[in-house]
Design a protein around this motif. Structure first.
Motif, PDB file in Angstrom:
ATOM      1  N   UNK A 203      11.100   6.437 -15.643  1.00 44.34           N
ATOM      2  CA  UNK A 203      11.275   7.828 -15.230  1.00 44.34           C
ATOM      3  C   UNK A 203      12.728   8.112 -14.841  1.00 44.34           C
ATOM      4  N   UNK A 204      13.169   9.369 -14.955  1.00 42.26           N
ATOM      5  CA  UNK A 204      14.520   9.718 -14.505  1.00 42.26           C
ATOM      6  C   UNK A 204      14.580   9.817 -12.978  1.00 42.26           C
ATOM      7  N   UNK A 205      15.772   9.712 -12.451  1.00 39.75           N
ATOM      8  CA  UNK A 205      16.021   9.785 -11.001  1.00 39.75           C
ATOM      9  C   UNK A 205      15.008   8.911 -10.256  1.00 39.75           C
ATOM     10  N   UNK A 206      15.008   7.640 -10.565  1.00 41.65           N
ATOM     11  CA  UNK A 206      14.021   6.706 -10.025  1.00 41.65           C
ATOM     12  C   UNK A 206      14.037   6.664  -8.499  1.00 41.65           C
ATOM     13  N   UNK A 207      15.212   6.823  -7.907  1.00 44.96           N
ATOM     14  CA  UNK A 207      15.306   6.743  -6.449  1.00 44.96           C
ATOM     15  C   UNK A 207      14.452   7.811  -5.771  1.00 44.96           C
ATOM     16  N   UNK A 208      14.375   8.977  -6.376  1.00 46.37           N
ATOM     17  CA  UNK A 208      13.574  10.062  -5.800  1.00 46.37           C
ATOM     18  C   UNK A 208      12.095   9.689  -5.781  1.00 46.37           C
ATOM     19  N   UNK A 209      11.613   9.141  -6.889  1.00 47.65           N
ATOM     20  CA  UNK A 209      10.220   8.695  -6.967  1.00 47.65           C
ATOM     21  C   UNK A 209       9.975   7.554  -5.973  1.00 47.65           C
ATOM     22  N   UNK A 210      10.903   6.599  -5.931  1.00 50.70           N
ATOM     23  CA  UNK A 210      10.731   5.430  -5.057  1.00 50.70           C
ATOM     24  C   UNK A 210      10.647   5.815  -3.588  1.00 50.70           C
ATOM     25  N   UNK A 211      11.551   6.666  -3.153  1.00 53.57           N
ATOM     26  CA  UNK A 211      11.575   7.049  -1.735  1.00 53.57           C
ATOM     27  C   UNK A 211      10.329   7.850  -1.349  1.00 53.57           C
ATOM     28  N   UNK A 212       9.922   8.739  -2.219  1.00 52.57           N
ATOM     29  CA  UNK A 212       8.725   9.538  -1.927  1.00 52.57           C
ATOM     30  C   UNK A 212       7.484   8.639  -1.896  1.00 52.57           C
ATOM     31  N   UNK A 213       7.391   7.720  -2.856  1.00 53.25           N
ATOM     32  CA  UNK A 213       6.263   6.791  -2.893  1.00 53.25           C
ATOM     33  C   UNK A 213       6.236   5.916  -1.649  1.00 53.25           C
ATOM     34  N   UNK A 214       7.406   5.493  -1.178  1.00 55.45           N
ATOM     35  CA  UNK A 214       7.464   4.665   0.021  1.00 55.45           C
ATOM     36  C   UNK A 214       6.891   5.406   1.226  1.00 55.45           C
ATOM     37  N   UNK A 215       7.191   6.678   1.347  1.00 52.78           N
ATOM     38  CA  UNK A 215       6.667   7.460   2.472  1.00 52.78           C
ATOM     39  C   UNK A 215       5.141   7.482   2.471  1.00 52.78           C
ATOM     40  N   UNK A 216       4.553   7.715   1.299  1.00 56.06           N
ATOM     41  CA  UNK A 216       3.097   7.716   1.194  1.00 56.06           C
ATOM     42  C   UNK A 216       2.512   6.330   1.480  1.00 56.06           C
ATOM     43  N   UNK A 217       3.172   5.296   0.986  1.00 57.37           N
ATOM     44  CA  UNK A 217       2.681   3.931   1.190  1.00 57.37           C
ATOM     45  C   UNK A 217       2.722   3.549   2.666  1.00 57.37           C
ATOM     46  N   UNK A 218       3.774   3.945   3.354  1.00 55.27           N
ATOM     47  CA  UNK A 218       3.883   3.652   4.785  1.00 55.27           C
ATOM     48  C   UNK A 218       2.773   4.360   5.559  1.00 55.27           C
ATOM     49  N   UNK A 219       2.492   5.595   5.187  1.00 52.75           N
ATOM     50  CA  UNK A 219       1.423   6.333   5.852  1.00 52.75           C
ATOM     51  C   UNK A 219       0.076   5.652   5.643  1.00 52.75           C
ATOM     52  N   UNK A 220      -0.101   5.025   4.476  1.00 51.34           N
ATOM     53  CA  UNK A 220      -1.365   4.347   4.171  1.00 51.34           C
ATOM     54  C   UNK A 220      -1.504   3.006   4.881  1.00 51.34           C
ATOM     55  N   UNK A 221      -0.374   2.455   5.358  1.00 50.87           N
ATOM     56  CA  UNK A 221      -0.453   1.188   6.086  1.00 50.87           C
ATOM     57  C   UNK A 221       0.415   0.070   5.543  1.00 50.87           C
ATOM     58  N   UNK A 222       1.193   0.333   4.517  1.00 50.98           N
ATOM     59  CA  UNK A 222       2.114  -0.687   4.001  1.00 50.98           C
ATOM     60  C   UNK A 222       3.126  -1.031   5.097  1.00 50.98           C
TER      61      UNK A 222
END
Length: 273
Positions: A203-222
């Motif tokens: 995907x383009x602008x991978x950092x944007x996807x990565x950072x957003x995904x990290x936020x959701x993962x942290x909320x889930x308990x990662x």
């Protein structure tokens, strides 16, 4: 958040070159910078020809251990390689990794008996990475049961549910979040880890996807991740998300990270000239 620094890996072209040249100064600098940036463990992965992997991995371990006191994450897809170099670790760290593939559990788990070493467990088996939650959970249960036979408690295990690429599965993050929550519900003391950047492959602008995904993962308990601790944007996302989730009283860790330069940058901070 437990950070496993990922920047000493032979799959990275500049690291591969440093390994080939036996450039200890370059490897040591990478280890020191990751430690300064907040890594809890430094991953060392040779990713070289099988006949040279043991010698190369030992060399990496020696260089990193001479440069920093940060514990190692000994990384190889071959459990026999990890078994061979394990004795050269100067202090307990992390073994990366076990799974239900081949005899990895049988070779590596005995090494963790009677000490405080931790281990990453991938939710895959001889059939590869499963696509369904039930199989991943069953693999997790099996690894936890095998670990218990050697006195390894869940708090010493980092389960990696193996996040898939969003470009090939539009439900990749939703599935990952469900996997995190289910595993944490079954084993509250277990750590859930992973290389979140895998989700943005293709995907383009991978950092944007990565950072957003990290936020959701942290909320889930990662609560553990294999990443580049020198990536100020990603580290900023982690500190900000933990503060927003009520895990940082009075935002002290977030504020300290800003003051010490662990997050943000002069170029991007509009409050600075």
């Amino acid at each position: 958040m437990i950070i496993i620094g990922e920047k000493i890996n032979g799959t990275i072209p500049v690291v591969k070159e440093a390994i080939e040249k036996r450039d200890a100064a370059y490897i040591a600098d990478r280890a020191i910078k990751q430690t300064t940036a907040g890594a809890n463990f430094i991953d060392v992965c040779a990713s070289t020809a099988p006949e040279h992997e043991i010698e190369t991995l030992k060399w990496l371990m020696d260089v990193v251990q001479d440069a920093t006191d940060t514990p190692l994450s000994i990384d190889s897809p071959n459990p026999r390689v990890i078994e061979a170099v394990f004795k050269y670790a100067q202090k307990p760290g992390v073994i990366n990794s076990i799974s239900e593939e081949g005899d990895k559990c049988e070779v590596l788990l005995p090494l963790l008996e009677g000490n405080t070493w931790e281990v990453v467990g991938l939710t895959c088996d001889n059939n590869g990475i499963p696509n369904d939650l039930e199989t991943k959970v069953n693999i997790t249960k099996t690894m936890v049961e095998k670990a218990a036979k050697y006195g390894i408690t869940p708090d010493r295990i980092h389960i990696d549910p193996c996040v898939m690429a969003l470009s090939t599965d539009h439900n990749a993050l939703l599935n990952f979040v469900e996997e995190i929550r289910t595993i944490k519900a079954l084993f509250p003391q277990i750590h859930v880890t992973g290389a979140i950047s895998n989700i943005s492959f293709g995907l383009p602008i991978r950092t944007l996807i990565n950072q957003t995904a990290m936020s959701y993962a942290l909320q889930a308990g990662m609560d553990s991740a294999v990443l580049d601790p020198m990536n100020l944007d990603m580290m900023g996302t982690i500190f900000a998300a933990n503060a927003l989730l009520g895990q940082d009283k009075h935002c002290r860790k977030y504020s300290k990270a800003y003051r010490t330069g662990q997050i943000g940058s002069i170029k991007k901070d509009l409050r600075k000239p």
